[in-house]
Design a protein around this motif. Sequence first.
Motif, PDB file in Angstrom:
ATOM      1  N   TRP A 115       0.839  -1.201   0.000  1.00  0.00           N
ATOM      2  CA  TRP A 115       0.000   0.000   0.000  1.00  0.00           C
ATOM      3  C   TRP A 115       0.877   1.255   0.000  1.00  0.00           C
ATOM      4  CZ3 TRP A 115      -4.469   0.848   4.086  1.00  0.00           C
ATOM      5  CH2 TRP A 115      -5.201   1.982   3.714  1.00  0.00           C
ATOM      6  N   ALA A 116       1.885   1.262   0.882  1.00  0.00           N
ATOM      7  CA  ALA A 116       2.754   2.426   0.985  1.00  0.00           C
ATOM      8  C   ALA A 116       3.572   2.639  -0.293  1.00  0.00           C
ATOM      9  CB  ALA A 116       3.676   2.276   2.186  1.00  0.00           C
ATOM     10  N   LYS A 117       4.040   1.556  -0.894  1.00  0.00           N
ATOM     11  CA  LYS A 117       4.917   1.669  -2.053  1.00  0.00           C
ATOM     12  C   LYS A 117       4.160   1.946  -3.345  1.00  0.00           C
ATOM     13  CE  LYS A 117       8.499  -1.002  -2.454  1.00  0.00           C
ATOM     14  NZ  LYS A 117       9.602  -0.055  -2.208  1.00  0.00           N
ATOM     15  N   ALA A 118       2.916   1.493  -3.436  1.00  0.00           N
ATOM     16  CA  ALA A 118       2.201   1.600  -4.703  1.00  0.00           C
ATOM     17  C   ALA A 118       1.110   2.661  -4.719  1.00  0.00           C
ATOM     18  CB  ALA A 118       1.583   0.241  -5.063  1.00  0.00           C
ATOM     19  N   LEU A 119       0.541   2.997  -3.553  1.00  0.00           N
ATOM     20  CA  LEU A 119      -0.629   3.874  -3.542  1.00  0.00           C
ATOM     21  C   LEU A 119      -0.416   5.191  -2.800  1.00  0.00           C
ATOM     22  CD1 LEU A 119      -3.435   1.222  -2.914  1.00  0.00           C
ATOM     23  CD2 LEU A 119      -2.772   2.261  -5.091  1.00  0.00           C
ATOM     24  N   MET A 120       0.404   5.182  -1.759  1.00  0.00           N
ATOM     25  CA  MET A 120       0.590   6.410  -0.989  1.00  0.00           C
ATOM     26  C   MET A 120       1.578   7.338  -1.687  1.00  0.00           C
ATOM     27  SD  MET A 120       0.600   5.196   2.981  1.00  0.00           S
ATOM     28  CE  MET A 120      -0.867   4.519   3.744  1.00  0.00           C
ATOM     29  N   ASN A 121       1.556   8.599  -1.251  1.00  0.00           N
ATOM     30  CA  ASN A 121       2.459   9.599  -1.809  1.00  0.00           C
ATOM     31  C   ASN A 121       3.906   9.177  -1.590  1.00  0.00           C
ATOM     32  OD1 ASN A 121       4.004  11.974  -2.280  1.00  0.00           O
ATOM     33  ND2 ASN A 121       2.191  13.224  -1.896  1.00  0.00           N
ATOM     34  N   ASP A 122       4.723   9.216  -2.670  1.00  0.00           N
ATOM     35  CA  ASP A 122       6.117   8.808  -2.545  1.00  0.00           C
ATOM     36  C   ASP A 122       7.075   9.959  -2.806  1.00  0.00           C
ATOM     37  OD1 ASP A 122       5.701   9.051  -5.279  1.00  0.00           O
ATOM     38  OD2 ASP A 122       7.100   7.426  -5.771  1.00  0.00           O
ATOM     39  N   HIS A 123       6.592  11.195  -2.735  1.00  0.00           N
ATOM     40  CA  HIS A 123       7.473  12.356  -2.896  1.00  0.00           C
ATOM     41  C   HIS A 123       8.376  12.469  -1.671  1.00  0.00           C
ATOM     42  CE1 HIS A 123       5.691  14.327  -6.493  1.00  0.00           C
ATOM     43  NE2 HIS A 123       4.639  13.605  -6.141  1.00  0.00           N
ATOM     44  N   GLU A 124       9.680  12.635  -1.921  1.00  0.00           N
ATOM     45  CA  GLU A 124      10.608  12.790  -0.818  1.00  0.00           C
ATOM     46  C   GLU A 124      10.446  14.173  -0.191  1.00  0.00           C
ATOM     47  OE1 GLU A 124      14.584  12.023  -1.962  1.00  0.00           O
ATOM     48  OE2 GLU A 124      14.242   9.882  -2.356  1.00  0.00           O
ATOM     49  N   LYS A 125      10.546  14.220   1.116  1.00  0.00           N
ATOM     50  CA  LYS A 125      10.418  15.472   1.850  1.00  0.00           C
ATOM     51  C   LYS A 125      11.544  15.574   2.858  1.00  0.00           C
ATOM     52  CE  LYS A 125       5.375  15.518   1.405  1.00  0.00           C
ATOM     53  NZ  LYS A 125       4.071  15.551   2.118  1.00  0.00           N
ATOM     54  N   ALA A 126      11.974  16.777   3.134  1.00  0.00           N
ATOM     55  CA  ALA A 126      13.043  17.009   4.107  1.00  0.00           C
ATOM     56  C   ALA A 126      12.562  18.013   5.138  1.00  0.00           C
ATOM     57  CB  ALA A 126      14.299  17.534   3.407  1.00  0.00           C
ATOM     58  N   GLU A 127      12.930  17.768   6.379  1.00  0.00           N
ATOM     59  CA  GLU A 127      12.576  18.675   7.460  1.00  0.00           C
ATOM     60  C   GLU A 127      13.830  19.035   8.235  1.00  0.00           C
ATOM     61  OE1 GLU A 127       9.608  16.930   9.894  1.00  0.00           O
ATOM     62  OE2 GLU A 127       8.055  16.935   8.332  1.00  0.00           O
ATOM     63  N   ASP A 128      13.980  20.295   8.556  1.00  0.00           N
ATOM     64  CA  ASP A 128      15.120  20.724   9.362  1.00  0.00           C
ATOM     65  C   ASP A 128      14.957  20.242  10.795  1.00  0.00           C
ATOM     66  OD1 ASP A 128      16.192  22.046   7.202  1.00  0.00           O
ATOM     67  OD2 ASP A 128      15.175  23.942   7.666  1.00  0.00           O
ATOM     68  N   ARG A 129      16.095  19.942  11.418  1.00  0.00           N
ATOM     69  CA  ARG A 129      16.060  19.550  12.823  1.00  0.00           C
ATOM     70  C   ARG A 129      15.689  20.758  13.677  1.00  0.00           C
ATOM     71  NH1 ARG A 129      21.262  15.565  13.864  1.00  0.00           N
ATOM     72  NH2 ARG A 129      20.655  13.962  12.363  1.00  0.00           N
ATOM     73  N   HIS A 130      15.003  20.473  14.761  1.00  0.00           N
ATOM     74  CA  HIS A 130      14.561  21.551  15.636  1.00  0.00           C
ATOM     75  C   HIS A 130      14.556  21.052  17.070  1.00  0.00           C
ATOM     76  CE1 HIS A 130      10.774  19.350  15.683  1.00  0.00           C
ATOM     77  NE2 HIS A 130      10.801  19.367  14.359  1.00  0.00           N
ATOM     78  N   ALA A 131      14.205  21.906  17.973  1.00  0.00           N
ATOM     79  CA  ALA A 131      14.157  21.525  19.385  1.00  0.00           C
ATOM     80  C   ALA A 131      13.190  20.367  19.584  1.00  0.00           C
ATOM     81  CB  ALA A 131      13.739  22.717  20.238  1.00  0.00           C
TER      82      ALA A 131
END
Length: 351
Positions: A115-131
């Motif tokens: 389900w995750a590999k074929a149907l869910m969004n697979d766009h890579e996202k990055a988040e900065d580290r924070h407190a």
Amino acid sequence: MSTTHDHGHDGHEPGDGLGTDVVLREGEDAGRFPNPGMGPHRPRRSDVDPAANKRAERQVVALFTVSIVGAIGFIVAYFALPLDETPERLRISNLALGLGLALSLLGIGLAAVHWAKALMNDHEKAEDRHAQRSSDETRAQAVQVLKDGAQDSAIGRRGVLKGALVSSLALFPLTIALPLIGEVGEDWDVSKFKRTMWAKNKKLTIDPTGRPIKAADVTIGSVVHVIPEGLDETDAPLDEKAKAVVLLVRLDPRDIKSEQGEGWSYDGIVAFSKICTHVGCPVALYEQQTHHLLCPCHQSTFDVADSAKVVFGPAKRPLPQLPITVDDEGYLVAQSDFHEPIGPSFWERLR
């Protein structure tokens, strides 16, 4: 303006692909690598082909269905194939329960991955580290991300998929709960664990033949798996054997450092419960040179020459020793039952 650091002293020319060339932009820290950024997104077949998307959904539903069938099969096997005293029935029951449990859990796992590999969004996202403690605004955004994820998975628009997911997750816990709850009217008499078949003058016999053992038949360094005489004549031989099975070892009497009771061995022959005091696995690996017994499950190690004390591993207590002697005909017999409960700890155990 840029600066190039050439590491051509290793014999490679700068820029030949074999040396190390690092190009830094003005103002960049020479101790850090530049951020390469995200690679281009490659759409999946299910992203561009509605038929492939629908096929992937059917595959996920099929995998959840496998889980549902496995859970139902486990429940049916649990009631239709109760544990019996015969080894053959026990083997069939364990096989059916194991297959049902495996299919139930495997179906959920494979369905979730597909389900995750074929149907869910697979766009890579990055988040900065924070407190570690996020602000209230960030927390609200996190909740919104979860909502967006649920919406992105399109579970609300996939009724069959949602039904398969809910059904498999609802049925799978029964494969764990049923054995824990047990059948109605199950016997919870823990006093049974405090006693075994061993009694005064009960002969030690070879497992599984039931042939009595003479002390003269046991040589130094040998190990014999022992059961009490008359085990097969009891109403529940497997239950009794699970408690009473013993490991018999003959040492040079000079190697014995201590015993759990005075006179509990005979001419270097000692007998200890084969049930590990950690979680009840069969202790059966004997190291002749060190006189150590090893449990294969979690590597608890007991010193046979020193009252079967624990020398390594998670076990907390020595293996209970069975007091033995010989009768008038030279056969090895028990002096009594074990003087303490065998196996791992349980409620109502004094020590």
